[in-house]
Design a protein around this motif. Structure first.
Motif, short mmCIF file in Angstrom:
data_model
loop_
_atom_site.label_atom_id
_atom_site.label_comp_id
_atom_site.label_asym_id
_atom_site.label_seq_id
_atom_site.Cartn_x
_atom_site.Cartn_y
_atom_site.Cartn_z
N LEU B 69 -1.57 2.12 -4.14
CA LEU B 69 0.01 2.24 -4.42
C LEU B 69 0.80 2.92 -3.18
CD1 LEU B 69 1.12 4.01 -7.84
CD2 LEU B 69 1.50 1.38 -7.15
N THR B 70 -0.06 4.08 -2.57
CA THR B 70 0.03 4.43 -1.14
C THR B 70 -1.63 4.86 -0.57
OG1 THR B 70 1.32 6.17 -2.84
CG2 THR B 70 0.69 6.48 -0.58
N GLU B 71 -0.64 4.03 0.92
CA GLU B 71 -2.28 4.47 1.45
C GLU B 71 -2.99 5.24 1.65
OE1 GLU B 71 -4.70 1.80 3.75
OE2 GLU B 71 -3.44 1.22 3.10
N ASN B 75 -3.87 8.47 -6.21
CA ASN B 75 -2.38 9.07 -7.14
C ASN B 75 -2.80 8.69 -8.12
OD1 ASN B 75 -0.44 10.13 -5.08
ND2 ASN B 75 -0.29 7.79 -4.47
N ASN B 115 -3.86 12.94 -5.33
CA ASN B 115 -2.07 13.62 -5.51
C ASN B 115 -2.43 13.68 -7.44
OD1 ASN B 115 0.50 14.72 -5.35
ND2 ASN B 115 1.31 12.49 -5.18
#
Lengths: 259, 300, 336
Positions: B69-71, B75, B115
């Motif tokens: 989802l995020t480089e 997560n 995260n």
């Protein structure tokens, strides 16, 4: 009970203040058994307060109250100096019946229950006896047919007569009336006054705060004129109504009679 | 463990389609995300000691076509509040626990930051690929779940266990010995499903006291409200490790469950990478070391 | 006779409903009839279970007087289940289609009503807990209200403190404290109140704890209701009673409180409905009220239909008690 007393009710130097406002100033009054006393005067004169302090609905600031010559209560500077034991006080208080301006009947009880309530609960009378007596009293005030009604179904005059019956049910020696006809429509006043008149004729000791000058003239043995917390003038109805001595009495009577 | 069965999946699926839930979720997640971000550093330092034993060339695993989802960030969805798998540290904001250690080490291997996103167990699977890349929250691998998501290789084995007060003189050699007892368990878990089945089939006569939180079960056992707690062996190990008021009376070795890291059905690249990471961690002894740390020597 | 005349219409309606229920109930297929519809494989498994120590088939039979439901299901690797609904001499398979929904409704309603369970389950728990809470809450509330308006400073402070405490903290936490903390500190278990031979002691113990927590909490709220009702009574009533020589206790007990009851009823009715909803907090101490059961069904079966019978059950309960409070209010306002 001992009948050997001079005054059934006596006050000496009775004063009452609400905060800084002095409502009663040094009231001295002696009442003999069987006397009918009417208290007249402008509103705010302390008439009701005086009546209410006699049966302890108000606490006096200072002064002495005697009942049957016994020192009932003695207070100075808002502190009780001397008094009868509590039970004795309660017993003597029962000798005073009170009728209120706004009747204060118990709305959740029928007329009969209103009259029976105190004799049964306070005096522990048998219910049947209390009921019989209540019916007699209702007969006397002309409301025997309303025994099972709730007060809300009655007119003001009828309610006040029930209130009188309720007070009488405790067999008091003194009856205190606090402006008993002031909250009534004019056409209903007569019935209530008639009942009071009959009561007076039967020898009841009565203290009546009233604006009904006719009643005072006709029934009272003595009339007190109160103004600004003092008894400004007192005398027989004749003296007060035909020949008042004090200016305040004169102007008050003039104002009343003009209307 | 928290195998709230296939039905949950259906429910979760429905929830996703219900806009109300869709609208309510992101706010929560955002809150949790900032929390997690703030404490990220703390978690990383915590586990760095352990990963030091591994070779320094951590980020050697090829991410292939794994999607994120995020480089540069992994997560992770977890229901924080299930010790010793995941719980908040004394400060109340730092997630700690066995799962946290494992997933942090895995992310380390993949060269990613971690995260942790605290999420409710209900609907945790609906968030995979939406709010987080993987769910690592003591998730049992089941055939039903495999139909809708991918699992990593198992990183822990779990059994159903019976916990008694330490001073109890009862002996339990099978679940049938619970006959006539009052037992506490966590609602909608494997324990619940198993015990309800024993009861509803008439195998044994028991009173079941089902709670939202496993900790309530142990309080009830301590207070004497119930006779026994039926719970995952891993959780039982954790509790017995931290309190000598309880003992494990029985572990059902036959029906073992396995926990895996769950990810979206199409994210095969990520599955491959995570499996590689787990394999390396296993070889390095990190998984066993972590297990002993969190579950104590009571475990195998 | 007068009574019959006055309520002629409702009595006829109720009589017709009862008659219909009796007829439908008489025509209801028996459990055996439902069981005989099961597939041969299922029959075989049921037979085998008789000799097994770990039984496999769960048989759920639920009857709601006019309609009944049978579910047979197995656990384990080859999970199979069959469902049947019985209605007016007929047995319908309920594994799919509209009959499946009917079967689910019967099942959910049965479970939420707490049928086939003791008083500590479902609607029965909700109603019992709520009613007893309001009763005890009112008694406690009256005592607290009298304390609060009393001239005795100590009494008044204690009552005010109590009200402040219980209104200022959440009921859920009070429930936790009563159920977990108090026994933990004093070393007893709520279920020990009941005989050890009572298998359901654990639920009864939890219910006792819940009732205590709820009543203590409701007492604080009722105290304010009672206090404001008492203080709304005309001062003349106190004076009249005092002038007649009645004591404070007699005045309160015979004159003031009877009059204030009518004024309390609308607020007590509100409090009742609040508690009815708060009753779902018992989930925290392992009890199952309507809300908790419906939530459980939702998570374990993924059925969103479950909330419809839940709403209906709640509405029926509130309508019934609303009717009672209405009657009470009328009864107490007879003199107005």
């Amino acid at each position: 009970m001992s009948e050997n007393y001079e005054y059934i009710l006596k006050t000496e130097h009775v004063s009452k203040r609400f905060g800084t406002l002095e409502v009663l100033k040094d009231i001295n009054l002696s009442v003999k058994k069987g006397e009918v006393i009417c208290i007249i005067g402008p509103s705010g004169a302390g008439k009701s307060t005086f009546l209410r302090s006699l049966n302890q609905l108000e606490k006096i600031t200072s002064g002495k109250i005697f009942i049957r010559d016994e020192l009932f209560l003695h207070r100075e500077h808002d502190h009780t100096v001397d008094k009868l034991p509590h039970e004795k006080q309660q017993e003597l208080l029962l000798e005073m019946g009170m009728v209120f301006q706004r009747f204060n009947l118990f709305p959740h009880m029928t007329v009969l229950q209103n009259v029976c309530e105190a004799p049964v609960v306070v005096k522990k009378q048998k219910k049947s006896e209390a009921e019989a007596q209540a019916r007699e009293l209702l007969e006397k005030v002309g409301l025997s047919d309303k025994a099972d009604e709730y007060p809300s179904r009655l007119s003001g005059g009828q309610q006040q007569r029930v209130a009188i019956a309720r007070a009488l049910a405790m067999n008091p020696e003194i009856m205190l009336f606090d402006e008993p006809t002031s909250a009534l429509d004019p056409e209903l006043v007569g019935d209530v006054l008639n009942v009071m008149k009959e009561l007076a004729e039967s020898g009841m000791t009565m203290l009546v705060v009233t604006h009904e000058m006719g009643f005072a003239k006709e029934v009272a043995d003595r009339v007190l004129f109160m103004a600004d917390g003092i008894i400004a003038e007192e005398g027989t109805p004749d003296q007060i109504f035909t020949n008042p001595q004090v200016d305040r009495t004169k102007s008050f009577l003039n104002a009343i009679l003009e209307t | 463990m928290k195998k709230r069965m296939m039905a949950i999946l259906c429910a979760a699926g429905m929830l996703v389609s219900m806009t109300a839930c869709g609208a309510a979720k992101p706010a929560d997640v955002a809150g949790a995300a900032t929390d997690a971000a703030a404490t990220d550093a703390a978690v990383a330092t915590d586990t760095s000691a352990a990963t030091d034993t591994a070779d320094a060339a951590g980020a050697t695993i090829d991410l292939g076509d794994a999607k994120f989802l995020t480089e540069g960030v992994l997560n992770v969805g977890a229901e924080v509040g299930y010790p010793p798998f995941e719980d908040f540290a004394e400060d109340g904001t730092t997630p700690i626990g066995y799962d946290i250690d494992i997933i942090t080490a895995v992310a380390d291997k993949l060269g990613l930051d971690v995260n942790i996103i605290n999420t409710a167990w209900d609907g945790i699977f609906a968030g995979i690929g939406v709010n987080y890349d993987v769910a690592c929250s003591a998730v049992t691998i089941t055939p039903e779940r495999k139909e809708t998501m991918l699992f990593s290789d198992p990183y822990i084995n779990n059994y159903q266990a019976v916990v008694l007060p330490a001073d109890s003189d009862k002996t339990i050699s099978s679940f049938n010995d619970l006959d006539g007892m009052t037992i506490a368990l966590q609602k909608e878990t494997t324990s619940d499903i198993l015990m309800s089945d024993y009861k509803s089939t008439g195998t044994i006569d028991i009173q079941i006291v089902a709670n939202e939180k496993i900790t309530s079960c142990f309080t009830q056992l301590q207070n004497g409200e119930v006779d026994a707690v039926v719970v995952d062996s891993t959780v039982a190990d954790g509790f017995i490790n931290s309190s000598d008021a309880f003992k494990i009376a029985y572990e059902d070795q036959e029906e073992a469950e396995q926990f895996g890291i769950a990810m979206a059905k199409e994210n095969t690249g990520l599955q491959k990478a995570i499996n590689q990471a787990l394999k390396e961690l296993e070889e390095e002894g990190f998984i066993e070391e972590s297990y002993n740390y969190w579950f104590g020597s009571a475990a195998e | 006779m007068k009574f019959l005349k006055k309520y002629k219409k409702p009595i006829i309606v109720i009589a017709v409903i009862v008659a219909v229920i009796i007829v439908l109930g008489a025509l209801l297929p028996t459990k055996q009839e439902l069981l005989s519809c099961a597939s041969p494989e299922m029959q075989k498994m049921i037979e085998e279970d008789a000799t097994r120590s770990r039984k496999r088939v769960t048989e759920t039979y639920e009857s709601l007087i006019v309609i009944n439901y049978l579910s047979l299901s197995t656990s384990g690797a080859q999970e199979v289940s069959e469902h049947y609904v019985g209605f007016v001499r007929n047995v319908y398979p309920a594994d799919e289609g509209p009959m499946k929904v009917v079967g689910q409704m019967v099942n959910y309603t049965y479970r939420m009503l707490g049928c086939g369970e003791n008083w500590m389950h479902g609607a029965k728990l909700t109603v019992l807990l709520t009613t007893l809470t309001v009763l005890f809450g009112l008694l406690l509330g009256t005592v607290l209200a009298l304390g609060k308006i009393s001239k005795n400073k100590v009494l008044s402070k204690i009552s005010s403190g109590y009200i402040f405490f219980f209104r200022g903290t959440p009921l859920l936490i009070q429930l936790f404290v009563v159920y977990f903390t108090v026994p933990g500190i004093f070393g007893f278990a709520w279920r020990d109140i009941f005989p050890a031979s009572d298998a359901e002691a654990v639920y009864k113990g939890a219910f006792t704890a819940a009732l205590i927590a709820f009543a203590l909490n409701s007492g604080a709220y009722c105290a304010e209701i009672v206090r404001s009702a008492i203080q709304s009574i005309d001062k003349g009533q106190f004076e009249a009673a005092k002038a007649l020589g009645m004591t404070y206790g007699q005045t309160m007990g015979r004159i003031v409180i009877p009059q204030s009851i009518r004024r309390m009823i609308p607020n007590v009715s509100n409090e009742f409905i609040m508690i009815l909803k708060d009753a779902s907090l018992v989930f925290a101490i392992s009890l199952m009220d309507i809300t908790t059961i419906s939530k459980n069904i939702m998570t374990s079966e993924g059925s969103y239909l479950v909330f419809i019978p839940a709403l209906v059950i709640y509405l029926v309960i509130t309508a019934f008690f609303g009717f009672i409070f209405n009657k009470l209010e009328k009864r107490f306002s007879i003199y107005e």
